[in-house]
Design an enzyme around this catalytic site. Structure first.
Site, PDB file in Angstrom:
ATOM      1  N   LYS A 176      44.485 114.720  92.433  1.00 55.45           N
ATOM      2  CA  LYS A 176      45.453 113.885  93.159  1.00 55.45           C
ATOM      3  C   LYS A 176      46.882 114.249  92.732  1.00 55.45           C
ATOM      4  O   LYS A 176      47.776 114.403  93.564  1.00 55.45           O
ATOM      5  CB  LYS A 176      45.161 112.394  92.900  1.00 55.45           C
ATOM      6  CG  LYS A 176      43.878 111.928  93.586  1.00 55.45           C
ATOM      7  CD  LYS A 176      43.423 110.531  93.165  1.00 55.45           C
ATOM      8  CE  LYS A 176      42.090 110.193  93.825  1.00 55.45           C
ATOM      9  NZ  LYS A 176      41.548 108.861  93.465  1.00 55.45           N
ATOM     10  N   GLN A 229      42.205 104.495  88.914  1.00 52.28           N
ATOM     11  CA  GLN A 229      40.965 105.210  89.203  1.00 52.28           C
ATOM     12  C   GLN A 229      39.767 104.375  88.748  1.00 52.28           C
ATOM     13  O   GLN A 229      39.739 103.860  87.638  1.00 52.28           O
ATOM     14  CB  GLN A 229      40.982 106.582  88.494  1.00 52.28           C
ATOM     15  CG  GLN A 229      39.840 107.509  88.870  1.00 52.28           C
ATOM     16  CD  GLN A 229      39.855 107.949  90.334  1.00 52.28           C
ATOM     17  OE1 GLN A 229      40.908 108.026  90.967  1.00 52.28           O
ATOM     18  NE2 GLN A 229      38.686 108.233  90.883  1.00 52.28           N
ATOM     19  N   ASP A 258      45.315 102.840  97.696  1.00 49.59           N
ATOM     20  CA  ASP A 258      43.860 102.991  97.811  1.00 49.59           C
ATOM     21  C   ASP A 258      43.321 102.091  98.918  1.00 49.59           C
ATOM     22  O   ASP A 258      42.168 102.239  99.330  1.00 49.59           O
ATOM     23  CB  ASP A 258      43.181 102.599  96.491  1.00 49.59           C
ATOM     24  CG  ASP A 258      42.769 103.810  95.670  1.00 49.59           C
ATOM     25  OD1 ASP A 258      42.450 104.841  96.281  1.00 49.59           O
ATOM     26  OD2 ASP A 258      42.760 103.711  94.434  1.00 49.59           O
TER      27      ASP A 258
HETATM   28  N1  GUN Z   1      36.657 106.139  92.446  1.00 47.40           N
HETATM   29  C1  GUN Z   1      35.899 106.708  93.413  1.00 47.40           C
HETATM   30  N2  GUN Z   1      36.595 106.792  94.567  1.00 47.40           N
HETATM   31  C2  GUN Z   1      37.815 106.257  94.314  1.00 47.40           C
HETATM   32  C3  GUN Z   1      38.975 106.057  95.123  1.00 47.40           C
HETATM   33  O1  GUN Z   1      39.036 106.370  96.320  1.00 47.40           O
HETATM   34  N3  GUN Z   1      40.034 105.475  94.497  1.00 47.40           N
HETATM   35  C4  GUN Z   1      39.995 105.097  93.199  1.00 47.40           C
HETATM   36  N4  GUN Z   1      41.063 104.516  92.680  1.00 47.40           N
HETATM   37  N5  GUN Z   1      38.933 105.262  92.427  1.00 47.40           N
HETATM   38  C5  GUN Z   1      37.846 105.837  92.991  1.00 47.40           C
END
Ligand code: GUN
Length: 296
Positions: free
Chosen positions: A52, A96, A119
């Site tokens: 990211k 995350q 998100d």
């Molecule tokens: N863990 C698995 N997928 C995601 C996501 O799309 N965002 C976040 N913050 N954590 C995740």
């Protein structure tokens, strides 16, 4: 058979975002900034967050990676989120997942200001999404919509079967595809762990578009696929493999070699939906920056 290549579709999204950030820079303006919080050292989470941040760099976005040990208290994590909520130079905040067991995910997600919730997990934003209002769409379902748009896959009136009902993928995906929107207006069936397996198989066999997000490698086999179906494989499971450089391989939820004998189009794993998730996140971060939220 068309390979729905996430590299190509995400490159198109990123190129358009890069143009926008270059225009901002040329005008002497700040570019969008994403703050990513990573707690602990889960290998998969490390990889996702690193990717990211790298993608932010490539599109001219600013980013901060904020790391904590897995013994951080919930109160300290909440305090950091508050600080980022108040920071006018931070447009998007993501924490995350998964978090350590002593931290309540729900409290953390609700602490992020809805206008910075790139998100799209905050109940306010989920509520807006369900109503069909303009909002942040969770990054993975958003990525799938961007993929369908890029490859001009018609969803209107099609039977879409979504397997998996997680808050992150399956449930929002089913709501979005059934909604009145460009990549929507589909007849959607949602199958999950309590759908009898024979029923899931029967439904999958009728799907014009099959979206699979269960986290079980090779869950979908050739017999479950309608000839000519479009297959969207959201699975990304690490499977141990001593012959692989890292000691594991990433496996999707669909048996790829079998599926390509029946499908008209399919997302590869890796190189499919995973890359689109990042494209969705970047789009949300630009949206947060533009402050479009609630205004259109
Ligand atoms: N863990 C698995 N997928 C995601 C996501 O799309 N965002 C976040 N913050 N954590 C995740």
């Amino acid at each position: 058979m068309l390979v729905l290549d996430g590299k190509i579709a995400s490159a198109a999204v990123k190129a358009s975002l890069l143009q926008q950030t270059q225009a901002l820079q040329a005008a002497g303006k700040r570019t969008p900034h994403l703050a990513a919080i990573l707690v602990g050292n889960n290998g998969a989470s490390e990889t996702y967050v690193a990717s990211k941040v790298k993608n932010c760099d490539e599109t001219g976005f600013g980013s901060s990676l904020i790391r904590f040990n897995d013994d951080i208290t919930e109160a300290d994590l909440l305090a950091k989120i508050q600080e980022l909520n108040d920071d006018k130079t931070v447009d998007g905040i993501l924490v995350q997942l998964p978090l350590p067991k002593h931290i309540d995910d729900e409290k953390i997600i609700e602490a992020i200001h809805p206008d910075k919730d790139v998100d799209g997990f905050h109940p306010t934003n989920i509520g807006r999404m369900v109503q069909g209002y303009d909002t942040f769409i969770p990054a993975t379902p958003y990525g799938v919509l961007l993929m369908l748009e890029y490859f001009k896959i018609e969803t209107k009136g099609k039977h879409v079967v979504v397997i998996g009902r997680s808050n992150i993928v399956g449930r929002p995906m089913s709501i979005l595809l059934s909604g009145d929107r460009p990549q929507g207006n589909a007849h959607v069936t949602l199958c999950h762990r309590f759908t009898p397996k024979e029923e899931t198989i029967k439904m999958a066999q009728q799907a014009d578009i099959l979206v699979v997000a269960v986290g079980i490698p090779n869950f979908v086999t050739a017999d479950m696929i309608k000839p000519g179906a479009v297959i969207i494989d959201v699975g990304i499971t690490r499977v141990e493999d001593a012959t692989a450089k890292k000691g594991f391989r990433i496996k999707g939820d669909v048996h790829y070699e079998e599926a390509i004998t029946k499908a008209s189009a399919i997302t590869p794993v890796p190189g499919g939906v995973g890359l689109m998730t990042i494209a969705g996140l970047l789009m949300n971060t630009m949206k947060a920056y533009e402050g479009k939220f609630y205004h259109n």
